[in-house]
Design an enzyme around this catalytic site. Structure first.
Site: not given
Ligand code: SAM
Length: 282
Positions: A31, A62, A106, A138, A155, A158
């Protein structure tokens, strides 16, 4: 010359923050990652042009994603966090001395590295000795476990891009299996207000309801997310977020929180009529 960060909340609505300077602009394998500095919201992180965290309002997100399940079951010891690369959820979890082990999965290591460097406010507990970070998807990680965790917190971003799979029935089913009999799942449940977010919310709720015996929804107010009105899902094998909250036990912990308290916990599950209708009619 003025510099503004502008995000399209719908094709008809835009949200802007005046920016002092841009600190990071980087394309990772997954991304586009940007960090900006602003007077009103402090530093903030965006992924693919969508707001993730700002220094000013991240405490709301959080605290609500963490303390709601912890107040329902303060005996939680083993936690899996999916996504959460900015570190804010981990920071809140590490306030509990009773939590023994936290796995964090992550997909994008760059988000973690950049957060450690530019957002120490959220990321400063990622090095806690109880925290074990895996850089994986994940969806794939959680498939490997059965009866392993007391709590899973999703967490995520979208439901498009790398986060898309984290809103599927397959994923929630695997989370169900990875949780023990007391298990609780909290997920990022999108927003009821704008049509596109509401569709994602209804879909997430339908998948969770089909997977867990208890599936509840609670709300919070986040100024920098579309409409400012956002939801988390609370799903569990046996706990009810309202009937089973351990108010006295949680208060005795005397944890410092700026948004969460046990009265707010109960109020957060009282949803507006239009949201109830959307959820009931899915
Ligand atoms: N608070 C935030 C929001 O809802 O806008 C989300 C916080 S956090 C930065 C979200 C994280 O999910 C990102 O760093 C992204 O890289 C991670 N992410 C997205 N898809 C994922 C996946 N399939 N497995 C693990 N992590 C993932």
């Amino acid at each position: 010359m003025e510099l503004w960060y502008t995000e399209e909340h719908t094709p008809e609505v835009r949200f802007s923050i005046k920016v002092n300077r841009q600190l990071v602009s980087k394309k990772s394998a997954f991304q586009q990652i940007d960090v900006f500095e602003s007077k009103e919201f402090g530093r903030f992180l965006t992924l693919d042009g969508y707001m993730m965290v700002t220094e000013k309002d991240e405490f709301i997100y959080h605290e609500m994603i963490t303390h709601v399940p912890m107040a329902v079951n303060p005996q939680i010891k083993r936690v899996l966090v999916i996504g959460a690369g900015d570190g804010g959820t981990i920071r809140e979890l590490t306030k509990y001395d009773t939590i023994e082990h936290i796995d964090m999965v992550e997909i994008d290591q760059e988000v973690v590295e950049i957060s450690k460097q530019y957002l120490p406010h959220t990321a400063h507990k990622l090095d806690d000795e109880r925290v074990h970070i895996y850089y994986e998807d994940g969806l794939k990680f959680v498939r490997r476990f059965e009866n392993e965790y007391d709590l899973i917190i999703v967490d995520s971003t979208d439901p498009f891009g790398p986060g898309e799979d984290l809103f599927t029935r397959e994923f929630y089913g695997n989370c169900y299996n990875a949780l023990n009999a007391d298990g609780i799942l909290i997920n990022q449940h999108e927003s009821p207000f704008y049509a596109q977010d509401a569709d994602a919310m209804v879909n997430a709720h339908a998948q969770l309801k089909a997977t867990f015996p208890v599936s509840q929804v609670y709300q919070f107010h986040l100024p920098t997310y579309p409409s400012g009105h956002w939801l988390f899902g609370f799903a569990s094998k046996r706990f009810d977020a309202l009937k089973d909250i351990q108010v006295d036990t949680w208060k005795q912990l005397k944890l410092p929180t700026k948004y969460y308290n046990t009265e707010l916990h109960c109020g957060a599950f009282a949803l507006p009529n239009y949201v109830k209708e959307l959820l009931d009619n899915e």
